[in-house]
Design an enzyme around this catalytic site. Structure first.
Site, PDB file in Angstrom:
ATOM      1  N   ASP A  67      22.675  29.626  24.175  1.00 41.23           N
ATOM      2  CA  ASP A  67      21.677  30.699  24.266  1.00 41.23           C
ATOM      3  C   ASP A  67      22.355  32.063  24.101  1.00 41.23           C
ATOM      4  O   ASP A  67      23.582  32.166  24.094  1.00 41.23           O
ATOM      5  CB  ASP A  67      20.899  30.638  25.592  1.00 41.23           C
ATOM      6  CG  ASP A  67      21.808  30.507  26.815  1.00 41.23           C
ATOM      7  OD1 ASP A  67      23.039  30.667  26.669  1.00 41.23           O
ATOM      8  OD2 ASP A  67      21.297  30.237  27.909  1.00 41.23           O
ATOM      9  N   ASN A 136      16.799  28.554  39.592  1.00 37.14           N
ATOM     10  CA  ASN A 136      15.411  28.099  39.520  1.00 37.14           C
ATOM     11  C   ASN A 136      15.274  26.823  38.675  1.00 37.14           C
ATOM     12  O   ASN A 136      14.176  26.456  38.277  1.00 37.14           O
ATOM     13  CB  ASN A 136      14.512  29.210  38.940  1.00 37.14           C
ATOM     14  CG  ASN A 136      14.924  29.604  37.525  1.00 37.14           C
ATOM     15  OD1 ASN A 136      15.938  29.131  37.002  1.00 37.14           O
ATOM     16  ND2 ASN A 136      14.141  30.467  36.904  1.00 37.14           N
ATOM     17  N   HIS A 138      16.492  26.381  35.637  1.00 35.18           N
ATOM     18  CA  HIS A 138      16.453  26.596  34.182  1.00 35.18           C
ATOM     19  C   HIS A 138      17.688  25.985  33.521  1.00 35.18           C
ATOM     20  O   HIS A 138      18.743  25.845  34.121  1.00 35.18           O
ATOM     21  CB  HIS A 138      16.248  28.063  33.802  1.00 35.18           C
ATOM     22  CG  HIS A 138      17.440  28.952  33.903  1.00 35.18           C
ATOM     23  ND1 HIS A 138      17.355  30.248  34.344  1.00 35.18           N
ATOM     24  CD2 HIS A 138      18.755  28.776  33.598  1.00 35.18           C
ATOM     25  CE1 HIS A 138      18.549  30.815  34.304  1.00 35.18           C
ATOM     26  NE2 HIS A 138      19.419  29.938  33.860  1.00 35.18           N
ATOM     27  N   GLU A 143      13.111  28.542  30.994  1.00 36.37           N
ATOM     28  CA  GLU A 143      12.641  28.870  32.337  1.00 36.37           C
ATOM     29  C   GLU A 143      11.528  27.904  32.760  1.00 36.37           C
ATOM     30  O   GLU A 143      11.010  27.155  31.922  1.00 36.37           O
ATOM     31  CB  GLU A 143      12.093  30.318  32.332  1.00 36.37           C
ATOM     32  CG  GLU A 143      13.127  31.374  31.959  1.00 36.37           C
ATOM     33  CD  GLU A 143      14.083  31.720  33.098  1.00 36.37           C
ATOM     34  OE1 GLU A 143      14.287  30.898  34.011  1.00 36.37           O
ATOM     35  OE2 GLU A 143      14.638  32.837  33.053  1.00 36.37           O
TER      36      GLU A 143
HETATM   37  C1  GLP Z   1      22.666  31.512  32.706  1.00 36.04           C
HETATM   38  C2  GLP Z   1      22.699  30.780  31.356  1.00 36.04           C
HETATM   39  C3  GLP Z   1      22.792  29.310  31.572  1.00 36.04           C
HETATM   40  C4  GLP Z   1      23.647  29.059  32.798  1.00 36.04           C
HETATM   41  C5  GLP Z   1      22.890  29.492  34.021  1.00 36.04           C
HETATM   42  C6  GLP Z   1      23.725  29.502  35.275  1.00 36.04           C
HETATM   43  O1  GLP Z   1      21.876  32.618  32.696  1.00 36.04           O
HETATM   44  N1  GLP Z   1      21.611  31.070  30.498  1.00 36.04           N
HETATM   45  O2  GLP Z   1      23.294  28.682  30.433  1.00 36.04           O
HETATM   46  O3  GLP Z   1      23.937  27.695  32.908  1.00 36.04           O
HETATM   47  O4  GLP Z   1      22.247  30.714  33.787  1.00 36.04           O
HETATM   48  O5  GLP Z   1      24.612  30.575  35.301  1.00 36.04           O
HETATM   49  P1  GLP Z   1      25.748  30.728  36.389  1.00 36.04           P
HETATM   50  O6  GLP Z   1      26.760  29.682  36.099  1.00 36.04           O
HETATM   51  O7  GLP Z   1      26.283  32.111  36.217  1.00 36.04           O
HETATM   52  O8  GLP Z   1      25.128  30.518  37.721  1.00 36.04           O
END
Ligand code: GLP
Length: 241
Positions: A67, A136, A138, A143
């Site tokens: 992403d 959440n 995602h 989302e």
């Molecule tokens: C981010 C990314 C995801 C990631 C998730 C967790 O915003 N879009 O690919 O796995 O949210 O992020 P973090 O590891 O910083 O908690």
């Protein structure tokens, strides 16, 4: 779904890094989907350390971003492209042409999303998709309420995600992104999810206790026949033994 519970965050990271490198060793032309976020930072370090020590050649691998934010230049210090360049591409010494990023500067995001899907198809699909999870539930930036058959597309970030990621931005934080869809992710031949820390405990609980739950998009990944979840004790703390 296979769940691997580790005794520490370091052990969880090492376990998943060893699994990834083992797969590269048995298939040097592996196509890997890369996730970003804080969870992945120690993973990229551990992964490259194993590669260095073992003298493993990653020169035939190809890497696809999961992403990217919209509304900021792709070379913005907080873009996922910059993250991957700094934390994986540069220290790995690999060639830039091995890395595929969605073209987020294209004002026609539909065309950019379609072109990205095509670039995945053109290499024969993703062999191994690495994933984190949002607080959440995602996946990528899919989302809650995302469709299980969704494809790469423009999405609006939830208030919870904006709150969780705001600290990565000095100025204003983007509110939209381009993400592989859940359907796109489910087409990868293998899924590997890493969750560490107590902030992920509720999402992991929901993942384990629910099936096909629109409130927790990660639950759709349980449809996949080769889906492994690696947890540290904090992320696993809400799981009933
Ligand atoms: C981010 C990314 C995801 C990631 C998730 C967790 O915003 N879009 O690919 O796995 O949210 O992020 P973090 O590891 O910083 O908690």
């Amino acid at each position: 779904m296979r769940i691997i519970q580790s005794n520490s965050k370091e052990e969880a990271v090492l376990k998943i890094a060893e699994m990834i490198v083992g797969k590269i060793e048995s298939r040097p032309s592996l196509v890997i989907g890369l996730a970003t976020g804080r969870t992945m930072e120690p993973l990229y370090k551990a992964w490259l350390e194993i590669v260095r020590k073992g003298g493993i050649d990653q020169g035939q691998c190809r890497f696809f971003m999961l992403d990217e934010y919209l509304g900021i230049p792709s070379d913005h210090p907080s873009s996922f492209r910059t993250y991957i360049k700094e934390k994986f591409l540069k220290p790995s010494g690999l060639a830039e042409k091995q890395f595929f990023f969605p073209s987020v500067e294209n004002s026609d995001t539909k065309a950019a999303a379609m072109a990205y899907e095509k670039s995945i198809q053109d290499v024969g699909g993703i062999d191994l998709q690495i994933l984190g999870i949002g607080t959440n539930g995602h996946i990528g930036f899919n989302e809650p309420a995302s469709e299980p058959n969704s494809r790469t597309r423009q999405v609006v970030l939830s208030a919870e995600t904006i709150k969780a990621n705001r600290s990565s931005f000095e100025g204003e934080m983007p509110t939209e992104a381009l993400t592989m869809g859940i359907g796109t992710i489910l087409e990868a031949r293998e899924l590997l999810l890493l969750a560490t820390g107590s902030s992920k405990a509720q999402a992991i609980k929901a993942l384990l206790n629910h099936d096909d739950d629109p409130a927790c998009p990660a639950t759709y990944l349980k449809r996949h026949r080769n889906f492994t979840v690696v947890l540290d004790p904090q992320a696993a703390s809400e799981i009933k033994q």
